[in-house]
Design a protein around this motif. Structure first.
Motif, PDB file in Angstrom:
ATOM      1  N   UNK A  85     -11.631 -28.402  29.313  1.00 26.77           N
ATOM      2  CA  UNK A  85     -12.453 -29.007  28.331  1.00 26.77           C
ATOM      3  C   UNK A  85     -11.723 -30.058  27.643  1.00 26.77           C
ATOM      4  N   UNK A  86     -10.371 -29.942  27.532  1.00 26.58           N
ATOM      5  CA  UNK A  86      -9.726 -31.079  26.857  1.00 26.58           C
ATOM      6  C   UNK A  86      -9.900 -32.517  27.736  1.00 26.58           C
TER       7      UNK A  86
ATOM      8  N   UNK B 212     -18.078 -13.221  28.958  1.00 23.02           N
ATOM      9  CA  UNK B 212     -17.370 -13.519  27.723  1.00 23.02           C
ATOM     10  C   UNK B 212     -15.633 -13.358  27.669  1.00 23.02           C
ATOM     11  N   UNK B 213     -15.259 -12.733  28.731  1.00 25.44           N
ATOM     12  CA  UNK B 213     -13.916 -12.736  29.097  1.00 25.44           C
ATOM     13  C   UNK B 213     -13.446 -14.014  29.815  1.00 25.44           C
ATOM     14  N   UNK B 214     -14.428 -14.498  30.679  1.00 23.09           N
ATOM     15  CA  UNK B 214     -14.082 -15.604  31.324  1.00 23.09           C
ATOM     16  C   UNK B 214     -13.985 -16.890  30.115  1.00 23.09           C
ATOM     17  N   UNK B 215     -14.878 -16.849  29.266  1.00 20.25           N
ATOM     18  CA  UNK B 215     -15.102 -17.827  28.252  1.00 20.25           C
ATOM     19  C   UNK B 215     -13.925 -17.825  27.345  1.00 20.25           C
TER      20      UNK B 215
ATOM     21  N   UNK C 166     -20.698 -23.954  23.193  1.00 22.90           N
ATOM     22  CA  UNK C 166     -20.784 -24.739  24.277  1.00 22.90           C
ATOM     23  C   UNK C 166     -21.645 -24.403  25.444  1.00 22.90           C
ATOM     24  N   UNK C 167     -21.636 -23.345  25.840  1.00 28.14           N
ATOM     25  CA  UNK C 167     -22.712 -22.683  26.703  1.00 28.14           C
ATOM     26  C   UNK C 167     -24.103 -22.881  26.376  1.00 28.14           C
ATOM     27  N   UNK C 168     -24.263 -22.429  25.174  1.00 25.18           N
ATOM     28  CA  UNK C 168     -25.646 -22.528  24.477  1.00 25.18           C
ATOM     29  C   UNK C 168     -26.330 -24.164  24.333  1.00 25.18           C
ATOM     30  N   UNK C 169     -25.194 -25.119  24.425  1.00 25.46           N
ATOM     31  CA  UNK C 169     -25.490 -26.415  24.369  1.00 25.46           C
ATOM     32  C   UNK C 169     -25.986 -26.866  25.812  1.00 25.46           C
TER      33      UNK C 169
ATOM     34  N   UNK D 185     -14.244 -31.120  35.838  1.00 30.09           N
ATOM     35  CA  UNK D 185     -14.107 -32.257  34.728  1.00 30.09           C
ATOM     36  C   UNK D 185     -14.348 -31.697  33.503  1.00 30.09           C
ATOM     37  N   UNK D 186     -14.453 -30.494  33.405  1.00 31.67           N
ATOM     38  CA  UNK D 186     -14.683 -29.949  31.922  1.00 31.67           C
ATOM     39  C   UNK D 186     -16.390 -29.820  31.567  1.00 31.67           C
ATOM     40  N   UNK D 187     -17.301 -30.317  32.153  1.00 30.64           N
ATOM     41  CA  UNK D 187     -18.470 -30.278  32.150  1.00 30.64           C
ATOM     42  C   UNK D 187     -19.107 -28.737  32.323  1.00 30.64           C
ATOM     43  N   UNK D 188     -19.889 -28.286  31.729  1.00 32.78           N
ATOM     44  CA  UNK D 188     -20.791 -27.002  32.060  1.00 32.78           C
ATOM     45  C   UNK D 188     -22.098 -27.337  32.734  1.00 32.78           C
TER      46      UNK D 188
END
Length: 154
Positions: A32-33, A109-112, A121-124, A144-147
């Protein structure tokens, strides 16, 4: 202006060392950075560049030294791109791999937490994909950090 205070090879060595060190640090900092900058992330990147500037130049302010460092960094970047395009293992090591964040309407949630991803961020990402959580087949954190959200097919 063109007289370098250090030998030419030292600029190249400094460039290689700083490039590799920053590559490792950015890779360790998480996907994410790199992928989506928050104001905090942008500040960190700006301060990183400032913090290593003297390490690159060794106090030399010559045009030739600056250009030599710039050429070294660009050649390193081209070399890394070349190597990662030809080796999946090295690409996975340098770029990372995607991570499954959720499946069939459930978010792991553990992976998050492990990936330092906020639920917001997942909701977005779900809103951007116009997919309800219950309709999500898979949710991925890309290298690349995108979901990315894949919708269930009927």
């Amino acid at each position: 202006m063109f007289d370098m205070s250090l030998p030419w090879w030292e600029f190249i060595l400094r460039g290689v060392i700083v490039y590799c060190a920053l590559l490792v640090l950015v890779r360790i900092s998480g996907k994410r950075t790199v992928g989506q900058f928050t104001p905090f992330d942008l500040l960190v990147v700006m301060l990183l560049s400032e913090s290593v500037s003297n390490s690159l130049s060794g106090g030399d302010d010559s045009v030739a030294g600056g250009l030599l460092i710039a050429c070294t960094l660009i050649l390193l970047n081209i070399s890394i791109a070349y190597v990662t395009s030809r080796s999946r293992k090295i690409a996975a090591l340098i770029d990372g791999e995607c991570v499954l964040l959720g499946r069939d309407g459930k978010v792991f949630k553990d992976v998050l937490k492990k990936c330092r991803i906020a639920e917001g961020d997942v909701d977005e990402a779900l809103r951007e994909a116009d997919v309800e959580l219950s309709d999500a087949r898979c949710i991925f954190l890309e290298a690349d950090g995108t979901i990315t959200v894949l919708e269930k097919k009927d």
